[in-house]
Write a protein that holds these residues in place. Structure first.
Motif, short mmCIF file in Angstrom:
data_model
loop_
_atom_site.label_atom_id
_atom_site.label_comp_id
_atom_site.label_asym_id
_atom_site.label_seq_id
_atom_site.Cartn_x
_atom_site.Cartn_y
_atom_site.Cartn_z
N LYS A 177 -152.20 12.39 -4.71
CA LYS A 177 -152.26 12.63 -3.26
C LYS A 177 -153.35 11.77 -2.61
O LYS A 177 -153.09 11.05 -1.65
N THR A 178 -154.56 11.88 -3.15
CA THR A 178 -155.67 11.12 -2.58
C THR A 178 -155.37 9.62 -2.62
O THR A 178 -155.62 8.91 -1.64
N THR A 179 -154.83 9.18 -3.73
CA THR A 179 -154.53 7.75 -3.86
C THR A 179 -153.55 7.30 -2.78
O THR A 179 -153.77 6.28 -2.13
N PRO B 106 -161.44 12.31 4.55
CA PRO B 106 -161.36 12.24 3.09
C PRO B 106 -161.67 13.59 2.45
O PRO B 106 -162.10 14.52 3.12
N GLU B 107 -161.47 13.64 1.14
CA GLU B 107 -161.68 14.89 0.40
C GLU B 107 -163.09 15.44 0.61
O GLU B 107 -163.27 16.62 0.85
N THR B 108 -164.08 14.55 0.51
CA THR B 108 -165.43 14.95 0.89
C THR B 108 -165.67 14.34 2.27
O THR B 108 -165.60 13.13 2.42
N ASP C 268 -157.24 15.03 3.81
CA ASP C 268 -157.17 15.22 2.37
C ASP C 268 -157.81 16.55 2.00
O ASP C 268 -159.03 16.69 2.10
N GLU C 269 -157.01 17.48 1.59
CA GLU C 269 -157.45 18.82 1.22
C GLU C 269 -158.45 19.38 2.23
O GLU C 269 -159.59 19.69 1.90
N PRO C 270 -157.99 19.55 3.48
CA PRO C 270 -158.93 19.93 4.52
C PRO C 270 -159.52 21.33 4.35
O PRO C 270 -160.55 21.62 4.94
MG LIG Z 1 -157.34 14.46 -4.33
#
Ligand SMILES: [Mg+2]
Ligand SMILES: Nc1ncnc2c1ncn2[C@@H]1O[C@H](COP(=O)(O)OP(=O)(O)O)[C@@H](O)[C@H]1O
Lengths: 338, 255
Positions: free
Chosen positions: A40-42, A80-82, A157-159
């Motif tokens: 997913k992140t990619t 982003p994720e972080t 991304d994964e909020p």
């Molecule tokens: Mg990810």
């Protein structure tokens, strides 16, 4: 709005994204669902021009991520994720910096920053150092940062990962409130998240798309029959349960009836229809016709959890029966960034 | 251009929002102050001795005080520069803010330039501390200001070149300490390369000592402006920034 064709991304050893294609229409909220390490992140990093694709193409608002990255970047807000925050900056300072970086004119910056602070309910902490904020607030600042330049597309991304339940609900509400103006892709490994906030879902596993449809369709497709939960109340006096059950079972198209709950003079049943039959209208008519009150009538979808298990199991079965390529572990949780 | 300025402001603000800027300036003030004290004291003693021997020749402040001081400042710079550049990229990579920079409509080179210019400005602020000491010289003597200006230009050029190398090294890791250590190593190496010329007179010895940043600083400390040295520094700066930009670009491909 977003068009991905045959996209693959290979890291040194891992094939993180394997020949995926999908399209997202303007104004949709799309859930990108998959376990850790699914890619997913990619995929999101490719869409945001952070990483170039190894092969295939991705377009945002008609611009290719490789050929016109600047145009793409102008139209994308990315969380982003972080969340990309500087802990030693004040919220307002940070948002001002990002607003300028995103190309807002100096004159527009203060107004827009205030607007976004209001929208994300962070106005009262705008003078605080980001490093001093709670995780929930940091996430909101991250979201504020993503919507500053009013982008066409929001990529989140994964909020809600790592937030407590209250913060999760608040963040979801916030995301939903943004839905009108932006096309949103959000990734998650939590299934209920997609059910809560998304219209479309793309399920991805080991770098491949496993399923892609509306949430309702997916449920329907997998289940094939309809389940309805009904809560019935006697309008006066007591309720004879066997009577109720009998009446429900007599409705055309009903498969079987399961008692879920009884409370005071209310009963809840889950009624499953036969495949391909729509039973809601008839059910309602029967209940009201019998002189009972219909407190609630609600379709019970198959949870995405079930869908997901089913789909990935099917995938595994077919993978095992065809060729056994050296597979990367889907549940690999290690997240190597950069 | 605007984007470079935005990054520049953010970085410079970052230095002064953390203790690092003040730490560096204090460190420089103490060390430079010490050298200044020694140099002036030595100068005064010498002057008195000369007078006692009846040689009332006016001594040259530029030659005996300022020139060694400038050389000292250039060496102190070798120690400070790693601390200025180490965080530039390593920190962004570690905290993930690099994703914000690299997904904003800004080119890699604009970011590189903004960061390097901020580092240079920080370095100039540190050097600026020495203005106090020089002010004293001007208050009590009549030094020639032109060689001083040339000397400072040399310091800035040498600093710019090492800062560019430090910025490059910072892009290669997500660990600030590693970036700082490696930069210090490289700075030290570029400094000691000069020593080779003292025992090695062959062609390669010349080449090696040519690469020493200190060799090229010597003329500046004497107040001599030589285009050859300016060109050396400018090309080193260009090379360093070019490497940085390439490295940032390859972050995308390697990642
Ligand atoms: Mg990810
Ligand atoms: N920078 C990287 N270098 C090498 N492998 C990576 C890198 N980033 C991710 N991966 C690998 O690629 C796969 C997909 O990762 P990712 O896109 O982060 O998945 P998700 O976001 O769905 O959890 C994983 O197997 C992961 O280990």
């Amino acid at each position: 709005m977003i068009k991905v064709e045959g996209l693959s991304k290979r890291y040194a050893r891992t094939l993180a994204v394997d020949n995926i294609s999908f399209e997202v229409q303007k104004g949709q909220i799309v859930g990108f669902l998959g376990p850790n390490g699914a890619g997913k992140t990619t995929t999101m990093r490719v869409l945001t021009c952070f990483l170039p694709p190894s092969s295939g193409s991705a377009q945002v608002a008609g611009f290719d991520v490789l050929e016109q990255p600047l145009e793409v970047k102008k139209r994308i807000g990315y969380l982003p994720e972080t969340p990309p925050l500087y802990p030693d900056m004040e919220v307002i300072e940070y948002l001002t910096f990002v607003a300028k970086l995103k190309g807002l004119s100096n004159a527009d910056v203060p107004g827009r920053v205030r607007e976004v602070c209001d929208r994300c309910a962070i106005s009262h902490v705008s003078a605080k150092l980001i490093g001093k904020l709670s995780k929930g607030y940091r996430q909101r600042v991250g979201l504020a940062q993503a919507i500053l330049h009013n982008p066409d597309v929001l990529i989140l991304d994964e909020p809600t990962s790592g937030l407590d339940p209250k913060q999760i609900i608040e963040t979801r509400e916030l995301i939903k409130s943004l839905a009108g103006d932006h096309t949103i892709i959000l990734s998650t490994h939590i299934l209920s998240e997609v059910e809560e906030s998304c219209e479309q879902v793309i399920i991805i596993n080991q770098g491949k798309i496993v399923a892609q449809d509306t949430v309702e369709n997916l449920t329907a497709r997998l289940r094939g029959s309809e389940s309805v939960s009904v809560e019935i109340r006697a309008s006066g006096g007591a309720l004879n349960q066997s009577d109720v059950r009998q009446k429900l079972e007599q409705v055309a198209g009903v498969g079987h009836v399961v008692l879920k709950d009884t409370r005071d003079n209310r009963v809840t049943y889950e009624v499953e229809g036969l495949p391909g039959r729509s039973i809601r209208a008839d059910l309602a008519r029967t209940i009201v016709g019998a002189g009972w009150d219909l407190n609630e009538l609600r379709t019970v979808g198959m949870s995405l959890e079930d869908i997901f298990l089913e789909l990935t199991a099917a995938e595994k079965r077919s993978a095992r029966s065809t060729d056994s390529t050296p597979s990367t572990d889907a549940n690999e949780t290690q997240e190597i960034k950069q | 251009m605007r984007n470079t300025l935005i990054i520049f402001q953010k970085e410079l603000r970052g230095y002064f929002a953390s203790p690092i800027a003040y730490l560096l300036m204090a460190f420089f003030a103490v060390i430079f102050g010490f050298f200044f004290y020694s140099a002036t004291r030595f100068f005064i003693l010498q002057g008195m001795q000369m007078q006692m021997r009846g040689m009332g020749m006016p001594m040259d402040v530029n030659e005996y005080v300022i020139r060694p001081l400038l050389s000292n400042a250039s060496v102190i710079g070798l120690f400070l520069i790693p601390m200025i550049t180490m965080r530039l990229y390593a920190e962004e990579k570690r905290s993930g803010t690099i994703e914000l920079l690299m997904t904003s409509p800004v080119s890699d080179m604009e970011i590189v330039l903004g960061k390097w210019l901020a580092a240079l400005a920080m370095y100039m602020c540190v050097l600026g501390v020495s203005a106090v000491n020089l002010g004293l010289l001007f208050a009590f003597g009549k030094p020639d200001w032109k060689p001083i200006l040339v000397g400072y230009l040399g310091l800035i050029l040498q600093g710019g070149c090492l800062l560019a190398i430090g910025t490059f090294i910072s892009t290669t890791t997500r660990n600030q300490i590693v970036a700082g250590g490696a930069t210090f190593g490289v700075c030290l190496l570029l400094w000691v390369l000069d020593w080779v010329s003292s025992y090695e007179t062959s062609a390669w010895g010349k080449v090696v000592s040519y690469l020493s940043v200190v060799t090229h600083f010597e003329p500046f400390s004497k107040g001599v402006l030589d285009t050859k040295d300016i060109l050396f520094y400018l090309s080193m700066i260009f090379f360093g920034l070019f490497l940085t930009a390439r490295s940032v670009e390859s972050l995308r491909w390697r990642s």
